[in-house]
Design a protein around this motif. Structure first.
Motif, PDB file in Angstrom:
ATOM      1  N   ALA A  13      48.625  35.112  28.437  1.00  8.03           N
ATOM      2  CA  ALA A  13      47.518  36.057  28.304  1.00  8.03           C
ATOM      3  C   ALA A  13      46.291  35.480  28.998  1.00  8.03           C
ATOM      4  O   ALA A  13      45.886  34.356  28.706  1.00  8.03           O
ATOM      5  N   PRO A  14      45.694  36.202  29.944  1.00  7.08           N
ATOM      6  CA  PRO A  14      44.518  35.662  30.657  1.00  7.08           C
ATOM      7  C   PRO A  14      43.354  35.467  29.710  1.00  7.08           C
ATOM      8  O   PRO A  14      43.002  36.347  28.928  1.00  7.08           O
ATOM      9  N   LYS A  15      42.751  34.302  29.788  1.00  2.00           N
ATOM     10  CA  LYS A  15      41.610  33.981  28.938  1.00  2.00           C
ATOM     11  C   LYS A  15      40.449  33.527  29.808  1.00  2.00           C
ATOM     12  O   LYS A  15      40.637  32.795  30.785  1.00  2.00           O
ATOM     13  N   ASN A  16      39.249  33.954  29.439  1.00  2.00           N
ATOM     14  CA  ASN A  16      38.053  33.569  30.159  1.00  2.00           C
ATOM     15  C   ASN A  16      37.444  32.314  29.545  1.00  2.00           C
ATOM     16  O   ASN A  16      36.271  32.256  29.224  1.00  2.00           O
ATOM     17  N   LEU A 103      30.505  41.794  45.966  1.00  2.00           N
ATOM     18  CA  LEU A 103      31.687  41.185  45.359  1.00  2.00           C
ATOM     19  C   LEU A 103      31.652  39.664  45.455  1.00  2.00           C
ATOM     20  O   LEU A 103      32.079  38.963  44.527  1.00  2.00           O
ATOM     21  N   MET A 104      31.137  39.134  46.563  1.00  2.00           N
ATOM     22  CA  MET A 104      31.067  37.680  46.700  1.00  2.00           C
ATOM     23  C   MET A 104      30.055  37.098  45.721  1.00  2.00           C
ATOM     24  O   MET A 104      30.259  36.003  45.173  1.00  2.00           O
ATOM     25  N   THR A 105      28.974  37.820  45.459  1.00  2.00           N
ATOM     26  CA  THR A 105      28.022  37.374  44.450  1.00  2.00           C
ATOM     27  C   THR A 105      28.668  37.330  43.070  1.00  2.00           C
ATOM     28  O   THR A 105      28.475  36.376  42.300  1.00  2.00           O
ATOM     29  N   HIS A 106      29.449  38.364  42.735  1.00  2.00           N
ATOM     30  CA  HIS A 106      30.186  38.352  41.466  1.00  2.00           C
ATOM     31  C   HIS A 106      31.143  37.166  41.408  1.00  2.00           C
ATOM     32  O   HIS A 106      31.289  36.506  40.364  1.00  2.00           O
ATOM     33  N   LEU A 107      31.798  36.893  42.508  1.00  2.00           N
ATOM     34  CA  LEU A 107      32.785  35.820  42.544  1.00  2.00           C
ATOM     35  C   LEU A 107      32.134  34.460  42.350  1.00  2.00           C
ATOM     36  O   LEU A 107      32.700  33.568  41.697  1.00  2.00           O
ATOM     37  N   LEU A 108      30.937  34.266  42.893  1.00  2.00           N
ATOM     38  CA  LEU A 108      30.252  32.982  42.778  1.00  2.00           C
ATOM     39  C   LEU A 108      29.605  32.788  41.416  1.00  2.00           C
ATOM     40  O   LEU A 108      29.472  31.645  40.958  1.00  2.00           O
ATOM     41  N   LEU A 109      29.199  33.865  40.779  1.00  2.00           N
ATOM     42  CA  LEU A 109      28.521  33.741  39.489  1.00  2.00           C
ATOM     43  C   LEU A 109      29.489  33.836  38.321  1.00  2.00           C
ATOM     44  O   LEU A 109      29.429  33.034  37.387  1.00  2.00           O
ATOM     45  N   TRP A 110      30.377  34.826  38.333  1.00  2.00           N
ATOM     46  CA  TRP A 110      31.300  35.030  37.218  1.00  2.00           C
ATOM     47  C   TRP A 110      32.698  34.472  37.479  1.00  2.00           C
ATOM     48  O   TRP A 110      33.520  34.432  36.578  1.00  2.00           O
ATOM     49  N   GLY A 111      32.989  34.096  38.697  1.00  2.00           N
ATOM     50  CA  GLY A 111      34.315  33.564  39.016  1.00  2.00           C
ATOM     51  C   GLY A 111      35.362  34.619  39.258  1.00  2.00           C
ATOM     52  O   GLY A 111      36.527  34.287  39.492  1.00  2.00           O
ATOM     53  N   ASN A 112      34.994  35.900  39.217  1.00  2.00           N
ATOM     54  CA  ASN A 112      35.917  37.003  39.449  1.00  2.00           C
ATOM     55  C   ASN A 112      35.179  38.131  40.160  1.00  2.00           C
ATOM     56  O   ASN A 112      33.980  38.338  39.929  1.00  2.00           O
ATOM     57  N   HIS A 174      41.399  42.793  42.586  1.00  3.80           N
ATOM     58  CA  HIS A 174      40.888  41.656  41.822  1.00  3.80           C
ATOM     59  C   HIS A 174      40.989  40.401  42.669  1.00  3.80           C
ATOM     60  O   HIS A 174      42.076  40.030  43.124  1.00  3.80           O
ATOM     61  N   ILE A 175      39.847  39.742  42.873  1.00  4.36           N
ATOM     62  CA  ILE A 175      39.800  38.473  43.604  1.00  4.36           C
ATOM     63  C   ILE A 175      39.381  37.399  42.604  1.00  4.36           C
ATOM     64  O   ILE A 175      38.199  37.294  42.263  1.00  4.36           O
ATOM     65  N   PRO A 176      40.305  36.614  42.078  1.00  2.00           N
ATOM     66  CA  PRO A 176      39.925  35.574  41.111  1.00  2.00           C
ATOM     67  C   PRO A 176      39.488  34.296  41.808  1.00  2.00           C
ATOM     68  O   PRO A 176      39.945  33.970  42.909  1.00  2.00           O
ATOM     69  N   GLY A 177      38.597  33.576  41.150  1.00  2.00           N
ATOM     70  CA  GLY A 177      38.194  32.267  41.637  1.00  2.00           C
ATOM     71  C   GLY A 177      39.084  31.183  41.072  1.00  2.00           C
ATOM     72  O   GLY A 177      40.237  31.420  40.690  1.00  2.00           O
ATOM     73  N   LEU A 178      38.543  29.966  41.008  1.00  6.42           N
ATOM     74  CA  LEU A 178      39.305  28.845  40.473  1.00  6.42           C
ATOM     75  C   LEU A 178      39.592  29.065  38.996  1.00  6.42           C
ATOM     76  O   LEU A 178      38.699  29.381  38.212  1.00  6.42           O
ATOM     77  N   GLY A 179      40.863  28.926  38.611  1.00  7.65           N
ATOM     78  CA  GLY A 179      41.263  29.103  37.217  1.00  7.65           C
ATOM     79  C   GLY A 179      42.550  28.371  36.946  1.00  7.65           C
ATOM     80  O   GLY A 179      43.240  27.911  37.856  1.00  7.65           O
ATOM     81  N   PHE A 180      42.891  28.261  35.670  1.00  6.83           N
ATOM     82  CA  PHE A 180      44.077  27.511  35.278  1.00  6.83           C
ATOM     83  C   PHE A 180      45.330  28.383  35.211  1.00  6.83           C
ATOM     84  O   PHE A 180      46.440  27.870  35.288  1.00  6.83           O
ATOM     85  N   VAL A 184      42.789  34.819  36.031  1.00  6.29           N
ATOM     86  CA  VAL A 184      41.365  34.987  35.784  1.00  6.29           C
ATOM     87  C   VAL A 184      40.655  33.705  36.210  1.00  6.29           C
ATOM     88  O   VAL A 184      41.070  32.610  35.832  1.00  6.29           O
ATOM     89  N   GLY A 185      39.586  33.855  37.001  1.00 13.93           N
ATOM     90  CA  GLY A 185      38.832  32.696  37.447  1.00 13.93           C
ATOM     91  C   GLY A 185      37.780  32.283  36.441  1.00 13.93           C
ATOM     92  O   GLY A 185      37.388  33.048  35.555  1.00 13.93           O
ATOM     93  N   TYR A 186      37.327  31.056  36.561  1.00 16.55           N
ATOM     94  CA  TYR A 186      36.299  30.518  35.677  1.00 16.55           C
ATOM     95  C   TYR A 186      34.938  30.615  36.353  1.00 16.55           C
ATOM     96  O   TYR A 186      34.801  30.411  37.551  1.00 16.55           O
ATOM     97  N   SER A 187      33.931  30.905  35.573  1.00 16.31           N
ATOM     98  CA  SER A 187      32.579  31.037  36.097  1.00 16.31           C
ATOM     99  C   SER A 187      32.037  29.673  36.510  1.00 16.31           C
ATOM    100  O   SER A 187      31.960  28.754  35.678  1.00 16.31           O
ATOM    101  N   PRO A 188      31.658  29.487  37.779  1.00 12.12           N
ATOM    102  CA  PRO A 188      31.037  28.203  38.170  1.00 12.12           C
ATOM    103  C   PRO A 188      29.747  27.936  37.421  1.00 12.12           C
ATOM    104  O   PRO A 188      29.413  26.776  37.159  1.00 12.12           O
TER     105      PRO A 188
END
Length: 447
Positions: A13-16, A103-112, A174-180, A184-188
């Protein structure tokens, strides 16, 4: 099977949040005592600069939809309905630059980064709309399939009824950032909230330092007992507080004494702390310090190399993340065999004029670039084909590798071969002369 199915759904289950921890991205308290979230972090100049640099760089790159041609190369698929959406305007309300920047701003701030995919009755994509990451939830249903649940706001279209909208994976890019978990990506900002919180605290300390007249706070001592201490304190702050009242001469009455108790900004290494936090934030986003205004370790000899490293090690991973997720979300299985989406970063990798010309000369002389290929990279008009603009030339004194030892394998020397060739030419010439009289004699005999 039900037990194992339940374990599978729970585990994946994806977790933030970080795996196996109660550390949540929605709790912004930092060790510096400042609450840090995506919006408060943007008030830091270093965070704002890094986010702006990366989002504008991704938004400004040329983005095209390509098709594999029969010759093994590629060509722009301008006739495909998706080409105009990703290259010109994803929706009637914004351009491709603004869409990708958002979208890139969302990706850099929220990780997704999320975008809703709008299709027509034929299943063709006709529009893409960005969605706020802080209102999106990624989860699994009872069968283990992914779905997206978006919380509706009053700012959304009035056609949306209810508090949330459930979307299937083919309706969301959906473009996720770094995540485990890879989903779902993690917010930097959340992962580095302590470093950003310290920068916010240092900036607030400097602001209050000048608001208090650029003088350290202290204690007002009175030999007796004051009936209304707050009145004395407020009178002191009103008279000597603020940068406009700095360096005023204080007159103390009734034996009062002022004793400063705070350390000076120099002793607290205020400037060094602020400067280090700028480098720390630049390190979070992997942006070279010179791009956020720190030119201490930059010079004319290394700043070009730092700019190239920015493209290779900072932008290129983001570009690959964008390309692969766009192909996955916007192309069906049949189209993936024939089409692909590609950013063009060649413009950012260009060197100075002399280096480019030397590279073009080498490519031109070795036959793997034509004049029109070079002119296209330099944004110049093409030379007509009838004038040789598409010709591929090669240096005439070069030969194939398999023919390099042709004379070494021949036991005869080059002079011997030339002599034999001359003798052969003489014999052929002699035969041609002898054949002419015989033909004339035969003609007389016939007459």
């Amino acid at each position: 099977m039900n037990i194992f199915s339940g374990l599978f759904k729970t585990r994946d289950a994806p977790k933030n949040r970080t795996s196996g921890s109660a550390y949540s991205f929605f709790m912004g308290a930092s060790t510096a005592g400042k609450n840090v979230n995506e919006r408060s972090a943007m008030q830091m100049t270093a965070v704002y600069a890094c986010v702006r640099i990366l989002s504008e760089a991704i938004a400004g790159l040329p983005l095209h939809l390509y098709r594999y041609n029969d010759g093994g190369g590629k060509e722009k698929a301008i006739n495909h309905n998706l080409y105009k959406i990703i290259h010109d305007e994803p929706n009637p309300e914004m351009t491709s630059f603004v869409f990708r920047e958002t979208l890139m701003t969302h990706l850099l701030l929220w990780g997704n980064a999320y975008a809703q995919i709008i299709r027509n009755g034929k299943g063709e994509i006709i529009a893409l709309y960005p969605l706020m990451p802080n209102r999106m939830k990624v989860d699994r249903d009872e069968h283990g399939a992914l779905y997206y649940e978006y919380m509706v706001s009053q700012d959304d279209a009035p056609t949306n009824k209810g508090s949330s909208v459930k979307l299937s994976p083919d309706e969301v890019m959906h473009i996720p950032g770094l995540g485990f978990d890879g989903l779902v990506g993690y917010s930097p900002i959340a992962m580095a909230k302590n470093a950003i919180g310290l920068a916010i605290a240092a900036e607030e300390y400097g602001s209050k330092f000048y608001a208090n007249g650029a003088a350290p706070s202290g204690v007002l001592e009175h030999p007796g007992t004051l009936k209304d201490p707050s009145k004395v304190r407020d009178s002191w702050s009103q008279t000597f507080g603020g940068s406009s009242n700095s360096h005023k001469v204080a007159v103390l009455e009734e034996g009062m004494k002022y004793t400063p108790i705070s350390i000076s900004p120099n002793e607290a290494q205020f400037l060094e702390t602020r400067k280090f936090q700028i480098d720390e934030i630049a390190r979070i986003f992997r942006v070279p310090p010179h791009m956020v205004g720190d030119l201490e370790k930059s010079s004319f000899s290394n700043i070009e190399q730092q700019s190239l490293e920015f493209v290779k090690y900072t932008l290129d991973p983001w570009v690959s993340r964008w390309e692969q997720n766009m192909c996955r979300s916007l192309l069906n299985n049949n189209e993936k065999k024939e089409y692909f989406i590609k950013f063009n970063v060649d413009g950012l990798l260009r060197g100075d004029y002399q280096s480019r010309m030397n590279g073009y000369a080498t490519a031109r002389q070795n036959g793997w670039m034509s004049a029109n290929d070079i002119r296209e990279l330099e944004n110049l008009d093409r030379i007509p084909a009838k004038l040789g603009g598409d010709l591929y030339l090669i240096n005439g004194n070069m030969t194939k590798l398999q023919d390099a030892g042709i004379f070494a394998n021949n036991p005869k020397t080059l002079n011997e071969e030339e002599e034999e060739n001359e003798e052969q030419e003489i014999l052929e010439l002699q035969e041609s002369k002898d054949s002419k009289p015989r033909k004339r004699r035969s003609n007389r005999e016939n007459s």
